[in-house]
Design a protein around this motif. Structure first.
Motif, PDB file in Angstrom:
ATOM      1  N   ILE A   6      -6.089   0.406   0.502  1.00  0.00           N
ATOM      2  CA  ILE A   6      -5.555   1.167  -0.072  1.00  0.00           C
ATOM      3  C   ILE A   6      -6.251   1.338  -1.267  1.00  0.00           C
ATOM      4  CG2 ILE A   6      -3.536   1.984  -1.605  1.00  0.00           C
ATOM      5  CD1 ILE A   6      -1.825  -0.397   0.164  1.00  0.00           C
ATOM      6  N   PHE A   7      -6.676   2.731  -1.661  1.00  0.00           N
ATOM      7  CA  PHE A   7      -7.491   3.011  -2.778  1.00  0.00           C
ATOM      8  C   PHE A   7      -7.060   4.114  -3.499  1.00  0.00           C
ATOM      9  CE2 PHE A   7     -10.279   0.773   0.488  1.00  0.00           C
ATOM     10  CZ  PHE A   7     -11.113   0.038  -0.285  1.00  0.00           C
ATOM     11  N   PHE A   8      -7.282   4.214  -4.716  1.00  0.00           N
ATOM     12  CA  PHE A   8      -6.599   5.116  -5.688  1.00  0.00           C
ATOM     13  C   PHE A   8      -7.642   5.662  -6.842  1.00  0.00           C
ATOM     14  CE2 PHE A   8      -5.368   1.147  -7.386  1.00  0.00           C
ATOM     15  CZ  PHE A   8      -5.440   1.238  -8.709  1.00  0.00           C
ATOM     16  N   ALA A  19       0.392   3.100  -5.454  1.00  0.00           N
ATOM     17  CA  ALA A  19      -0.334   2.321  -4.678  1.00  0.00           C
ATOM     18  C   ALA A  19       0.326   0.928  -4.717  1.00  0.00           C
ATOM     19  CB  ALA A  19      -1.858   2.364  -5.117  1.00  0.00           C
ATOM     20  N   LYS A  20       0.575   0.373  -5.868  1.00  0.00           N
ATOM     21  CA  LYS A  20       1.356  -0.997  -5.639  1.00  0.00           C
ATOM     22  C   LYS A  20       2.446  -0.815  -4.923  1.00  0.00           C
ATOM     23  CE  LYS A  20       0.381  -3.772  -9.428  1.00  0.00           C
ATOM     24  NZ  LYS A  20       0.183  -4.230 -10.774  1.00  0.00           N
ATOM     25  N   LYS A  21       3.457   0.080  -5.036  1.00  0.00           N
ATOM     26  CA  LYS A  21       4.552   0.365  -4.437  1.00  0.00           C
ATOM     27  C   LYS A  21       4.463   0.297  -2.986  1.00  0.00           C
ATOM     28  CE  LYS A  21       7.577   2.340  -7.810  1.00  0.00           C
ATOM     29  NZ  LYS A  21       9.153   2.420  -7.616  1.00  0.00           N
ATOM     30  N   ILE A  22       3.490   1.339  -2.358  1.00  0.00           N
ATOM     31  CA  ILE A  22       2.802   1.374  -1.060  1.00  0.00           C
ATOM     32  C   ILE A  22       2.578  -0.202  -0.641  1.00  0.00           C
ATOM     33  CG2 ILE A  22       1.181   2.155   0.491  1.00  0.00           C
ATOM     34  CD1 ILE A  22       1.435   4.807  -1.261  1.00  0.00           C
ATOM     35  N   TYR A  23       1.889  -1.071  -1.324  1.00  0.00           N
ATOM     36  CA  TYR A  23       1.119  -2.107  -0.887  1.00  0.00           C
ATOM     37  C   TYR A  23       2.348  -3.161  -0.528  1.00  0.00           C
ATOM     38  CZ  TYR A  23      -0.768  -6.835  -1.324  1.00  0.00           C
ATOM     39  OH  TYR A  23      -1.069  -8.139  -1.074  1.00  0.00           O
ATOM     40  N   LYS A  33      -4.918  -5.666  -1.008  1.00  0.00           N
ATOM     41  CA  LYS A  33      -4.480  -5.051  -2.383  1.00  0.00           C
ATOM     42  C   LYS A  33      -5.035  -3.808  -2.785  1.00  0.00           C
ATOM     43  CE  LYS A  33      -3.063  -9.688  -3.997  1.00  0.00           C
ATOM     44  NZ  LYS A  33      -3.389 -10.688  -5.156  1.00  0.00           N
ATOM     45  N   PRO A  34      -4.375  -3.010  -3.613  1.00  0.00           N
ATOM     46  CA  PRO A  34      -4.861  -1.627  -3.801  1.00  0.00           C
ATOM     47  C   PRO A  34      -6.029  -1.763  -4.692  1.00  0.00           C
ATOM     48  CG  PRO A  34      -2.393  -1.616  -3.966  1.00  0.00           C
ATOM     49  CD  PRO A  34      -2.876  -3.076  -3.728  1.00  0.00           C
ATOM     50  N   LEU A  35      -6.895  -1.046  -4.558  1.00  0.00           N
ATOM     51  CA  LEU A  35      -8.228  -1.030  -5.358  1.00  0.00           C
ATOM     52  C   LEU A  35      -8.398   0.386  -6.089  1.00  0.00           C
ATOM     53  CD1 LEU A  35     -10.437  -2.901  -3.079  1.00  0.00           C
ATOM     54  CD2 LEU A  35      -9.283  -4.031  -5.148  1.00  0.00           C
ATOM     55  N   ASN A  36      -8.754   0.338  -7.294  1.00  0.00           N
ATOM     56  CA  ASN A  36      -9.366   1.645  -8.035  1.00  0.00           C
ATOM     57  C   ASN A  36     -10.508   1.992  -7.727  1.00  0.00           C
ATOM     58  OD1 ASN A  36      -9.911   3.462  -9.924  1.00  0.00           O
ATOM     59  ND2 ASN A  36      -8.481   2.570 -11.420  1.00  0.00           N
ATOM     60  N   GLY A  54      -5.118   7.512  -2.605  1.00  0.00           N
ATOM     61  CA  GLY A  54      -4.303   8.238  -3.640  1.00  0.00           C
ATOM     62  C   GLY A  54      -4.738   8.852  -4.652  1.00  0.00           C
ATOM     63  N   THR A  55      -4.426  10.056  -4.973  1.00  0.00           N
ATOM     64  CA  THR A  55      -5.036  10.483  -6.292  1.00  0.00           C
ATOM     65  C   THR A  55      -4.113  11.494  -7.269  1.00  0.00           C
ATOM     66  OG1 THR A  55      -6.837  12.495  -6.672  1.00  0.00           O
ATOM     67  CG2 THR A  55      -5.370  12.927  -4.772  1.00  0.00           C
TER      68      THR A  55
END
Length: 184
Positions: A6-8, A19-23, A33-36, A54-55
């Motif tokens: 998961i990247f945003f 992104a955190k909700k999706i995770y 874990k989501p990463l910027n 995500g954008t």
């Protein structure tokens, strides 16, 4: 990598929140874990065969970044260092944030620019989403009557976010996990 990456990119932190909700909904067993994207390398990104990206929407249908008015590095800068790798074999679902009342004439149009970038690199793009329930004049991210990914309007429709995330993940999670099983 045997998890969904998961990247945003984010400007105000809202894309990070989604992104955190999706995770959380996918669970640690299924997703990393989501990463910027302003803190990762191309090598980290390319480790994953199944991804959720995500954008935010910035500019007039542009890929978010400094030249589109963002205050921090975003997708534009990540893609500049990313180069043009062959993404054949990668399966990607995308979500985008926008404000349908404030920017009704270009609602969430940055999503299509990023979507097309990854499609042009050979990735299999999944996760289109209905336009039903949204009110806007135009979005470049609508193709054949559907958004190219999940669209979230936290500003005016935040009350629908959790339900939309759950429904969208019911659609894309099996396809992403299937990709991981085939890669194993």
């Amino acid at each position: 990598m045997q998890k969904i990456g998961i990247f945003f990119g984010t400007e105000t932190g809202t894309t990070r929140l989604i992104a955190k909700k999706i995770y959380k909904l996918l669970g640690d067993d299924n997703a990393a874990k989501p990463l910027n994207v302003n803190r990762v390398t191309a090598e980290e990104f390319l480790q994953y065969d199944a991804l959720i990206l995500g954008t935010p929407s910035y500019g007039v249908g542009e890929i978010p970044g400094l030249s589109a008015g963002c205050l921090e590095k975003n997708w534009e800068e990540f893609l500049a260092q990313f180069g043009k790798p062959n993404l054949t074999g990668k399966r990607i679902a995308m979500f985008g944030l926008g404000a349908q009342e404030r920017y009704a004439e270009r609602f969430c149009s940055s999503l299509i620019a990023l979507h097309q970038t990854f499609a042009d690199l050979g990735a299999e793009m999944i996760g289109d989403w209905s336009t039903e329930g949204y009110q806007f004049d135009h979005s470049a991210s609508v193709v054949d009557g559907r958004f190219v990914g999940l669209v979230i309007d936290q500003r005016t429709q935040g009350m629908h976010t959790d339900q939309r995330l759950e429904q969208w993940l019911q659609q894309v999670k099996p396809q992403l996990l299937q990709k991981l099983q085939r890669a194993a």
